[in-house]
Design a protein around this motif. Structure first.
Motif, mmCIF file in Angstrom:
data_model
loop_
_atom_site.group_PDB
_atom_site.id
_atom_site.type_symbol
_atom_site.label_atom_id
_atom_site.label_comp_id
_atom_site.label_asym_id
_atom_site.label_seq_id
_atom_site.Cartn_x
_atom_site.Cartn_y
_atom_site.Cartn_z
ATOM 1 N N ARG A 114 34.701 -3.585 112.770
ATOM 2 C CA ARG A 114 34.073 -4.741 113.709
ATOM 3 C C ARG A 114 34.120 -5.804 113.499
ATOM 4 O O ARG A 114 32.790 -6.718 113.734
ATOM 5 C CB ARG A 114 33.089 -4.136 114.762
ATOM 6 C CG ARG A 114 33.452 -2.658 115.415
ATOM 7 C CD ARG A 114 32.471 -1.997 116.441
ATOM 8 N NE ARG A 114 32.474 -1.361 116.817
ATOM 9 C CZ ARG A 114 32.158 -0.256 117.951
ATOM 10 N NH1 ARG A 114 30.635 -0.879 117.887
ATOM 11 N NH2 ARG A 114 32.629 0.681 118.195
ATOM 12 N N ILE A 115 35.145 -6.491 112.535
ATOM 13 C CA ILE A 115 34.348 -7.994 112.089
ATOM 14 C C ILE A 115 35.477 -9.166 112.656
ATOM 15 O O ILE A 115 36.916 -8.397 112.404
ATOM 16 C CB ILE A 115 34.759 -7.567 110.388
ATOM 17 C CG1 ILE A 115 33.686 -6.915 109.759
ATOM 18 C CG2 ILE A 115 34.870 -9.213 109.664
ATOM 19 C CD1 ILE A 115 33.617 -6.800 108.430
ATOM 20 N N LYS A 116 35.302 -10.692 113.349
ATOM 21 C CA LYS A 116 35.897 -11.171 113.761
ATOM 22 C C LYS A 116 36.517 -12.216 112.950
ATOM 23 O O LYS A 116 35.879 -12.591 112.063
ATOM 24 C CB LYS A 116 35.355 -11.698 115.240
ATOM 25 C CG LYS A 116 36.453 -12.320 115.345
ATOM 26 C CD LYS A 116 35.517 -13.428 116.353
ATOM 27 C CE LYS A 116 35.712 -14.453 117.471
ATOM 28 N NZ LYS A 116 35.946 -14.980 118.271
ATOM 29 N N PRO A 117 38.300 -12.007 112.484
ATOM 30 C CA PRO A 117 37.780 -12.874 110.928
ATOM 31 C C PRO A 117 38.044 -14.225 111.836
ATOM 32 O O PRO A 117 38.455 -14.726 112.785
ATOM 33 C CB PRO A 117 39.736 -12.970 111.139
ATOM 34 C CG PRO A 117 40.263 -11.994 112.320
ATOM 35 C CD PRO A 117 38.708 -11.275 113.129
ATOM 36 N N ALA A 118 37.085 -14.935 111.135
ATOM 37 C CA ALA A 118 37.327 -16.369 110.713
ATOM 38 C C ALA A 118 38.610 -17.136 111.157
ATOM 39 O O ALA A 118 39.397 -16.369 110.632
ATOM 40 C CB ALA A 118 36.407 -17.038 109.822
ATOM 41 N N ILE A 119 38.679 -18.140 111.287
ATOM 42 C CA ILE A 119 40.338 -19.216 111.379
ATOM 43 C C ILE A 119 40.735 -18.943 110.506
ATOM 44 O O ILE A 119 41.984 -19.246 110.346
ATOM 45 C CB ILE A 119 39.921 -20.382 111.920
ATOM 46 C CG1 ILE A 119 39.082 -20.360 113.688
ATOM 47 C CG2 ILE A 119 41.436 -21.053 111.906
ATOM 48 C CD1 ILE A 119 39.089 -21.854 114.179
#
Length: 333
Positions: free
Chosen positions: A144-149
């Protein structure tokens, strides 16, 4: 029983404690760099410190642009104090892939290349996947980690690179990960990095390749002599495969006292990995996938076989090895 992505991530995290000093070891290319960045993000604030280290010199223009534009912090292995680390993670490779890996005790391996028989306490090797970046994207989503750009951009580049924009072996998992990352990546950075392909000093190798190419039955054979980096052979091989009449591109060169042979094909009929193995595994390391493969032979082994300083004899030997060791094409569609 097949483990879910959440199960894998749970097992992954169980390999570490908050006191661990982690080394992420790679042979740097877009897939390896993006995957290493993902491991670093997964372990952020969960271990003492993390270092990403590359065994190779990064001088391919698009790879240099990727490292610079995405702000990737890398430390070459020659500058490492190995004793500083108590956990070693290897992504997008396996210990047997390069002799420079031999001095490291690997604790975790995450890779999409064929299983070479390496052993580690934690292994996640999926040879049917098109890229290790796909595996790491699944890890991030399961955690549940949204990747940074910048991380999403790096992983997207890894998938695009190792699947040749989905022209090579892929699974639906690769497509799903790509679609997910596409929503979070910087498409302008992707384009800028991909277009940073040729250095001015590489042009002389294209000139030599065009002047000395040998074409037989849709196959082009090229020997470049000494090259500053095997990536030069890769770039030239990819270049020739863009010619409509070329179905196979085999480009070789000398690097660090080795003959490096790069195979590229249109993916029809014969398997590039098998042809590399059949023709050259008896002399060194050889293998790959259906449309791309590689062989490396030490000059100490090559010298007794041919006059390695004669370009025409080297390329003739390569042609003969492929011709005599390769069975007829499988004509099944």
């Amino acid at each position: 029983m097949l483990l879910t992505a959440k199960d894998k991530v749970h097992q992954f995290y169980n390999q570490f404690t908050s006191d661990d000093r982690v080394l992420i070891l790679i042979n740097a290319d877009p897939d390896a760099i993006g995957s290493a960045m993902a491991v670093k993000r997964l372990l952020w604030r969960k271990v003492n410190n993390i270092t990403i280290s590359n065994i190779n010199i990064i001088d391919r223009p698009d790879n240099c642009a990727m490292v610079e534009l995405l702000g990737v912090k890398l430390t070459h292995t020659k500058d490492l104090n190995v004793k500083r680390f108590n956990r070693v993670v290897m992504v997008d490779s396996q210990p047997s892939h390069n002799v420079l890996f031999e001095k490291y005790a690997i604790d975790l391996i995450i890779d999409h290349h064929p299983d070479s028989g390496s052993k580690a306490p934690f292994q996640d090797i999926r040879p049917k996947y098109g890229a290790t970046a796909t595996i790491m994207t699944e890890y991030l989503r399961a955690a549940r980690i949204k990747p940074a750009i910048k991380l999403a951009t790096a992983l997207l580049l890894g998938i695009k690179n190792d699947t040749s924009n989905f022209e090579q072996q892929t699974l639906v998992e690769d497509v799903r990960s790509f679609q997910y990352l596409f929503r979070h990546a910087n498409k302008h950075l992707v384009r800028k990095i991909e277009q940073s392909e040729i250095r001015p000093d590489y042009l002389k190798f294209y000139k030599k390749a065009l002047e000395n190419r040998r074409i037989r039955n849709g196959k082009v054979f090229v020997f470049l002599g000494p090259v500053p980096n095997p990536d030069v052979c890769v770039l030239v091989a990819d270049f020739f495969l863009r010619v409509s009449s070329i179905k196979w591109s085999i480009v070789a060169g000398y690097h660090q006292k080795k003959l490096v042979i790069i195979f590229r094909s249109d993916g029809l009929r014969k398997n590039a990995g098998k042809i590399a193995e059949q023709g050259f595994a008896g002399f060194g390391s050889a293998g790959g996938h259906k449309a791309m493969a590689r062989a490396e032979i030490d000059l100490t082994i090559l010298r007794p076989l041919i006059d390695h300083k004669d370009d025409s004899k080297v390329i003739r030997w390569i042609i003969n090895q492929i011709k005599t060791k390769t069975p007829p094409a499988d004509t099944k569609k």
